[in-house]
Write a protein that holds these residues in place. Structure first.
Motif, PDB file in Angstrom:
ATOM      1  N   GLN A  42       0.841  -1.199   0.000  1.00  0.00           N
ATOM      2  CA  GLN A  42       0.000   0.000   0.000  1.00  0.00           C
ATOM      3  C   GLN A  42       0.874   1.247   0.000  1.00  0.00           C
ATOM      4  N   ASN A  43       1.956   1.235   0.779  1.00  0.00           N
ATOM      5  CA  ASN A  43       2.889   2.363   0.797  1.00  0.00           C
ATOM      6  C   ASN A  43       3.527   2.556  -0.580  1.00  0.00           C
ATOM      7  N   LEU A  44       3.845   1.451  -1.256  1.00  0.00           N
ATOM      8  CA  LEU A  44       4.407   1.524  -2.603  1.00  0.00           C
ATOM      9  C   LEU A  44       3.427   2.216  -3.545  1.00  0.00           C
ATOM     10  N   LYS A  45       2.171   1.838  -3.474  1.00  0.00           N
ATOM     11  CA  LYS A  45       1.148   2.450  -4.324  1.00  0.00           C
ATOM     12  C   LYS A  45       1.061   3.959  -4.039  1.00  0.00           C
ATOM     13  N   THR A  46       1.100   4.324  -2.772  1.00  0.00           N
ATOM     14  CA  THR A  46       1.096   5.741  -2.385  1.00  0.00           C
ATOM     15  C   THR A  46       2.315   6.458  -2.959  1.00  0.00           C
ATOM     16  N   ALA A  47       3.486   5.815  -2.869  1.00  0.00           N
ATOM     17  CA  ALA A  47       4.726   6.403  -3.384  1.00  0.00           C
ATOM     18  C   ALA A  47       4.632   6.624  -4.893  1.00  0.00           C
ATOM     19  N   ILE A  48       4.128   5.634  -5.618  1.00  0.00           N
ATOM     20  CA  ILE A  48       3.987   5.755  -7.074  1.00  0.00           C
ATOM     21  C   ILE A  48       3.051   6.901  -7.421  1.00  0.00           C
ATOM     22  N   GLN A  49       1.935   6.960  -6.726  1.00  0.00           N
ATOM     23  CA  GLN A  49       0.942   7.989  -7.031  1.00  0.00           C
ATOM     24  C   GLN A  49       1.404   9.390  -6.646  1.00  0.00           C
ATOM     25  N   SER A  50       2.451   9.486  -5.828  1.00  0.00           N
ATOM     26  CA  SER A  50       2.967  10.803  -5.445  1.00  0.00           C
ATOM     27  C   SER A  50       3.851  11.396  -6.545  1.00  0.00           C
ATOM     28  N   LEU A  51       4.265  10.588  -7.492  1.00  0.00           N
ATOM     29  CA  LEU A  51       5.118  11.048  -8.581  1.00  0.00           C
ATOM     30  C   LEU A  51       4.273  11.508  -9.762  1.00  0.00           C
ATOM     31  N   GLU A  52       4.796  12.477 -10.502  1.00  0.00           N
ATOM     32  CA  GLU A  52       4.058  13.028 -11.648  1.00  0.00           C
ATOM     33  C   GLU A  52       4.071  12.077 -12.837  1.00  0.00           C
ATOM     34  N   ARG A  53       3.032  12.192 -13.663  1.00  0.00           N
ATOM     35  CA  ARG A  53       2.924  11.470 -14.933  1.00  0.00           C
ATOM     36  C   ARG A  53       3.042   9.966 -14.764  1.00  0.00           C
TER      37      ARG A  53
END
Length: 136
Positions: free
Chosen positions: A56-67
């Protein structure tokens, strides 16, 4: 929106097969935590939380990045596309939650071109830092 689009075609060899992500091609525009070749090898993502929380943290990390766009997601696999701002190059990034080894395996590869100028390695290291901060 990118000025140009060099998105290329989505690869057909993505996913997990016998606990392995696809191998990197011979070109230097790919990194993989499952590669034994030094030019492609990168450490897997580690975590201290539960595997489920780490993913879940990984998904949050990915979604925090642009594009970024998450394309496929399951309980132990995540595939996202990252698009460059200027030329619209697309990189395919896969994550496999390896509960046996207590790590998240990662593969990040450019669809087009030969060199990525270190972008894929840098992206994985950025995600590693974000994950460590989310677990702190």
């Amino acid at each position: 929106m990118a000025l140009f689009s060099f998105s290329g075609q989505r690869p057909h060899n993505l996913g997990v097969n016998a606990n392995l992500l696809a191998p990197c091609p011979s070109t230097p525009n790919c990194v993989s935590s499952q590669s034994s070749d030094p030019k492609h090898a990168i450490e897997p993502l580690s975590y201290r939380s539960s595997p489920e929380q780490a993913f879940q943290n990984l998904k949050t990390a990915i979604q925090s990045l642009e594009r970024t766009k998450i394309i496929t997601e399951s309980e132990n696999y995540l595939y996202a596309e990252f698009t460059s701002s200027l030329m619209g190059f697309v990189d395919d990034v896969e994550f496999y939650l390896n509960k046996e080894k207590n790590v998240i395996e990662v593969r990040s590869a450019s669809r087009l071109g030969e060199s990525d100028l270190g972008v894929n390695r840098k992206r994985v290291e950025t995600l590693r830092t974000i994950l460590q901060n989310l677990e702190a």
